[in-house]
Design an enzyme around this catalytic site. Structure first.
Site, PDB file in Angstrom:
ATOM      1  CG  ASN A  38      -1.918  -1.121   1.186  1.00 30.90           C
ATOM      2  OD1 ASN A  38      -2.081  -1.955   0.326  1.00 30.90           O
ATOM      3  ND2 ASN A  38      -2.364  -1.313   2.527  1.00 30.90           N
ATOM      4  CE  LYS A 225       0.430   5.357  11.328  1.00 32.09           C
ATOM      5  NZ  LYS A 225       0.441   4.053  10.339  1.00 32.09           N
ATOM      6  NE  ARG A 226      -2.911  11.807  18.676  1.00 35.71           N
ATOM      7  CZ  ARG A 226      -4.049  12.813  19.435  1.00 35.71           C
ATOM      8  NH1 ARG A 226      -4.207  13.903  19.058  1.00 35.71           N
ATOM      9  NH2 ARG A 226      -4.565  12.087  20.508  1.00 35.71           N
ATOM     10  CG  ASP A 257      -0.708   0.865   5.293  1.00 35.62           C
ATOM     11  OD1 ASP A 257       0.062   0.992   6.160  1.00 35.62           O
ATOM     12  OD2 ASP A 257      -1.513  -0.047   4.696  1.00 35.62           O
TER      13      ASP A 257
END
Ligand code: ADP
Ligand code: KDG
Length: 314
Positions: A38, A225-226, A257
């Site tokens: 990805n 990453k949220r 990704d």
């Protein structure tokens, strides 16, 4: 030399296209997915060169994956065909409108047989970035060793190592994964994690505390990453935060990704940390608002479409 080398497992996917349990005759979509491919597809669409190292079976699904990756411009010349076992498979049921259930058929299959000998260390040593994820070391002893072979080859010559936690509870326990992730964080220059994933390695705390603790283990860049809250980063001791874009959530799989592809792309372009986060968020927004693990990833020329205030461009 290639911009990014990545390695891991990619499986075929059969995804139901209506809600409910799988049933005879139910409509489904055939595709494929894998965290590292990805990312590779995302990078390729943004104009970077990417090589994926992995194993596929000598079967129709293996051909499907390889042909599609080639069509996306990902270098598949280092993909090995394993003639002994088939390509892995994921089944995705949309059990209800809000609950997706994924079943994996991967144990012992081609992707999980990735081994150190599959990794061309000269290729890794010549890359601008090596990207690995925490899924691969969970697959098998040989796959775990392959990750370390690649990481060691990169570190030996100063190629930056990018590591995304990608914890998969179906594959191993929090304790087992936590120990393996800690080692990879210490070896990486750039680390991506979710808030909960980060807490597998460092004490739980505020976003700022968790990112700082991870950075203390070694990596110059830590990115959290949220989801709909966007992303937070500590880069060389300085903090940055960027909000997510307001989009309609269609399919959350692959968002992380996509974010990684965007962040790495901006890094390769020499952009500053805020712009890296911004491109990560834009790619994440594309991914979550289109069905499929990677199908929604943007081409470079499309990045600006998320800035448009009109829904229709003509
Ligand atoms: P993962 O797939 O690894 O769990 P996240 O869910 O944190 O990762 O998503 C990765 C990125 O995708 C986020 O940082 C954000 O940029 C984007 N994203 C995720 N969910 C949404 C959402 N609901 N709206 C807008 N952007 C989103
Ligand atoms: O990050 C998305 C991937 O996880 C998905 O495409 C398939 O690799 C996969 C997995 O293990 O779930």
């Amino acid at each position: 030399p290639v911009d990014v080398v990545t390695l891991g497992e990619t499986m075929a996917l059969v995804a139901a296209t209506t809600t409910g349990s799988f049933a005879v005759g139910a409509p489904a979509r055939i595709s494929f997915g894998g965290a590292e491919t990805n990312v590779a597809i995302g990078l390729s669409r943004l104009g970077h060169s990417a090589t994926w190292i992995g194993r596929l079976g000598a079967d129709p699904l293996g051909h499907l994956v390889k042909d599609a990756l080639r069509g996306e411009g990902v270098d598949v010349s280092h993909v090995r065909t394993d003639t002994e076992v088939p390509t892995g498979l994921m089944l995705r049921e949309h059990r209800t409108a809000d609950r997706v259930r994924v079943s994996y058929y991967r144990r012992g299959l081609a992707g999980s047989r990735l081994a150190p000998a599959d990794v061309d260390t000269d290729l890794v040593a010549a890359a601008r970035v090596l990207h690995v994820s925490g899924i691969t070391p969970a697959l098998s002893e040989s796959a775990r060793a392959a990750v370390h072979t690649a990481v060691d080859a990169a570190r030996a010559v100063g190629v930056p190592v990018s590591f995304d936690f990608n914890y998969r509870a179906a594959l191993w326990s929090v304790t087992e994964a936590g120990a393996a992730f800690r080692e990879l964080v210490a070896a990486a220059d750039l680390v991506f994690a979710g808030d909960e994933e980060a807490a597998m390695v460092v004490p739980a705390g505020s976003v700022e505390e968790v990112a700082k603790e991870l950075a203390a283990l070694g990596p110059a860049q830590v990115v959290l990453k949220r989801g709909a809250a966007g992303a937070y980063a500590v880069v060389d001791g300085e903090s940055f935060t960027e909000p997510a874009l307001a989009v309609s959530l269609i399919d959350p799989v692959g968002a992380g990704d996509a974010f990684v592809a965007g962040y790495l792309s901006a890094t390769l372009d020499g952009l500053d940390p805020a712009q890296r986060l911004r491109r990560g968020n834009v790619c994440g927004a594309f991914a979550v608002s289109v069905a499929g693990d990677w199908e929604g990833l943007p081409r470079r020329s499309e990045l600006a479409t998320m800035d448009a205030t009109e829904n229709v461009a003509r």
